[in-house]
Scaffold this motif. Structure first.
Motif, PDB file in Angstrom:
ATOM      1  N   ARG A 269       6.098  -1.317   9.122  1.00  0.00           N
ATOM      2  CA  ARG A 269       6.586  -2.794   9.344  1.00  0.00           C
ATOM      3  C   ARG A 269       6.311  -3.660   8.224  1.00  0.00           C
ATOM      4  O   ARG A 269       6.934  -4.367   7.705  1.00  0.00           O
ATOM      5  CB  ARG A 269       6.373  -3.341  10.649  1.00  0.00           C
ATOM      6  CG  ARG A 269       7.058  -2.563  11.829  1.00  0.00           C
ATOM      7  CD  ARG A 269       7.069  -3.591  12.941  1.00  0.00           C
ATOM      8  NE  ARG A 269       8.213  -4.622  12.754  1.00  0.00           N
ATOM      9  CZ  ARG A 269       8.630  -5.939  13.194  1.00  0.00           C
ATOM     10  NH1 ARG A 269       7.955  -6.013  14.565  1.00  0.00           N
ATOM     11  NH2 ARG A 269       9.447  -6.515  12.927  1.00  0.00           N
ATOM     12  N   TYR A 270       5.271  -3.222   7.494  1.00  0.00           N
ATOM     13  CA  TYR A 270       4.597  -4.193   6.621  1.00  0.00           C
ATOM     14  C   TYR A 270       3.973  -3.212   5.625  1.00  0.00           C
ATOM     15  O   TYR A 270       3.435  -2.237   5.734  1.00  0.00           O
ATOM     16  CB  TYR A 270       3.734  -5.207   6.684  1.00  0.00           C
ATOM     17  CG  TYR A 270       4.293  -6.303   8.020  1.00  0.00           C
ATOM     18  CD1 TYR A 270       4.230  -6.034   9.208  1.00  0.00           C
ATOM     19  CD2 TYR A 270       4.956  -7.422   7.529  1.00  0.00           C
ATOM     20  CE1 TYR A 270       4.572  -6.990  10.018  1.00  0.00           C
ATOM     21  CE2 TYR A 270       5.424  -8.241   8.360  1.00  0.00           C
ATOM     22  CZ  TYR A 270       5.185  -7.978   9.705  1.00  0.00           C
ATOM     23  OH  TYR A 270       5.799  -8.909  10.730  1.00  0.00           O
TER      24      TYR A 270
ATOM     25  N   LEU B  43      12.794  -7.334   2.267  1.00  0.00           N
ATOM     26  CA  LEU B  43      12.944  -6.590   3.616  1.00  0.00           C
ATOM     27  C   LEU B  43      13.904  -5.628   3.414  1.00  0.00           C
ATOM     28  O   LEU B  43      15.078  -5.793   3.039  1.00  0.00           O
ATOM     29  CB  LEU B  43      13.274  -7.465   4.562  1.00  0.00           C
ATOM     30  CG  LEU B  43      13.586  -7.038   6.044  1.00  0.00           C
ATOM     31  CD1 LEU B  43      12.151  -6.596   6.385  1.00  0.00           C
ATOM     32  CD2 LEU B  43      14.309  -8.166   6.971  1.00  0.00           C
TER      33      LEU B  43
ATOM     34  N   SER C  54      14.255  -2.990  12.738  1.00  0.00           N
ATOM     35  CA  SER C  54      13.361  -4.216  12.605  1.00  0.00           C
ATOM     36  C   SER C  54      12.925  -4.377  10.951  1.00  0.00           C
ATOM     37  O   SER C  54      12.591  -5.213  10.559  1.00  0.00           O
ATOM     38  CB  SER C  54      12.343  -4.480  13.303  1.00  0.00           C
ATOM     39  OG  SER C  54      12.731  -4.564  14.546  1.00  0.00           O
ATOM     40  N   GLY C  55      13.090  -3.214  10.320  1.00  0.00           N
ATOM     41  CA  GLY C  55      12.930  -3.286   8.810  1.00  0.00           C
ATOM     42  C   GLY C  55      11.514  -3.293   8.405  1.00  0.00           C
ATOM     43  O   GLY C  55      10.677  -3.233   9.231  1.00  0.00           O
ATOM     44  N   THR C  56      11.350  -2.847   7.087  1.00  0.00           N
ATOM     45  CA  THR C  56      10.000  -3.070   6.727  1.00  0.00           C
ATOM     46  C   THR C  56      10.042  -3.777   5.477  1.00  0.00           C
ATOM     47  O   THR C  56      10.786  -4.003   4.529  1.00  0.00           O
ATOM     48  CB  THR C  56       9.752  -1.427   5.675  1.00  0.00           C
ATOM     49  OG1 THR C  56       9.753  -0.491   6.690  1.00  0.00           O
ATOM     50  CG2 THR C  56       8.504  -1.395   4.994  1.00  0.00           C
ATOM     51  N   ARG C  57       8.870  -4.835   5.676  1.00  0.00           N
ATOM     52  CA  ARG C  57       8.714  -5.892   4.681  1.00  0.00           C
ATOM     53  C   ARG C  57       7.667  -5.363   3.553  1.00  0.00           C
ATOM     54  O   ARG C  57       6.712  -4.940   4.016  1.00  0.00           O
ATOM     55  CB  ARG C  57       8.220  -7.047   5.330  1.00  0.00           C
ATOM     56  CG  ARG C  57       7.680  -8.328   4.364  1.00  0.00           C
ATOM     57  CD  ARG C  57       8.598  -8.875   3.789  1.00  0.00           C
ATOM     58  NE  ARG C  57       9.371  -9.599   5.056  1.00  0.00           N
ATOM     59  CZ  ARG C  57      10.601 -10.417   4.950  1.00  0.00           C
ATOM     60  NH1 ARG C  57      11.071 -10.515   3.593  1.00  0.00           N
ATOM     61  NH2 ARG C  57      10.873 -11.127   5.992  1.00  0.00           N
TER      62      ARG C  57
END
Lengths: 112, 115
Positions: free
Chosen positions: A9-10, A88, A105-108
């Motif tokens: 996620r991050y 993102l 939800s994406g990867t930041r």
């Protein structure tokens, strides 16, 4: 029914490094697309895959690459990271051309 | 190349009121799909409503409806009985009907719902 799963996620990386992002689509969805979202450029198309074949590629440098596996899972890779790659990264899957995409939800990604 | 324009960077509405978000697009194609997506602070893009260009009837999903004007290349989203949970970024998107499933997005409209 599980949604589109993106990992991690991050992520924080240093300039010059490379990174791999992963996307698991909804079961049964064979079409996967990737988008980059930044405050300045908005949402920009990166790649589109269907049954392991890249069908379309956005206007990004060759440092951005991707692939899709036989189970429809997809990865994108960015080599020689630049500060401007901080964004993102969204993955989306679709069951067919008449349906809207379901996004993860994406990867930041932060490049320092 | 297709383009999508959202002319309202920000909008606000009172709870229970109605608000309309604007979207125009440019294309030389006759068959395509249009979408509205919602992106709350959780950042996951959620499909709100979709419209096929060959269908003249405007799409409706509960409190959300669109006004699709093909000749004018306009695709506005109306939210009725606005709720606090409607606060988010709203993106209009275009996709060709044939070939690529690539989405072309507008810049987005930030909707604030006031209690």
């Amino acid at each position: 029914k599980a949604g589109v799963t993106q990992t991690p996620r991050y992520l924080i990386k240093t300039r010059g490094q490379q990174v791999t992002l992963s996307c698991s689509p909804i079961s049964g969805h064979r079409s996967v697309s990737w988008y980059q979202q930044t405050p300045g450029q908005g949402l920009q198309f990166l790649f589109e895959y269907f049954s392991e074949t890249q069908r379309n590629k956005g206007n990004f440098p060759g440092r951005f690459s991707g692939r899709q596996f036989s189970n429809s899972r997809s990865e994108m890779n960015v080599s020689t990271l630049e500060l401007g790659d901080s964004a993102l990264y969204l993955c989306a899957s679709s069951p067919g051309p008449e349906d809207g995409y379901t996004f993860g939800s994406g990867t930041r990604l932060t490049v320092v | 190349a297709q383009t999508v324009t959202q002319s309202q960077p920000e909008m606000s509405v009172q709870e229970a009121e109605t608000v309309t978000l604007s979207c125009t697009y440019d294309t030389s194609e006759s068959d395509y799909y249009l979408f509205w997506y919602k992106q709350p602070p959780s950042r996951q893009m959620i499909l709100v409503i979709r419209q096929e260009a060959y269908k003249q009837q405007n799409a409706t999903e509960n409190r959300f409806s669109v006004n699709f004007q093909k000749a004018a290349k306009s695709f506005s989203l109306k939210i009725s009985d606005s709720q606090l949970g409607d606060a988010a970024m709203y993106f209009c998107a275009y996709r060709s009907a044939g070939g690529s499933e690539k989405l072309v997005f507008g810049k987005g409209t930030k909707l604030t719902v006031n209690p």
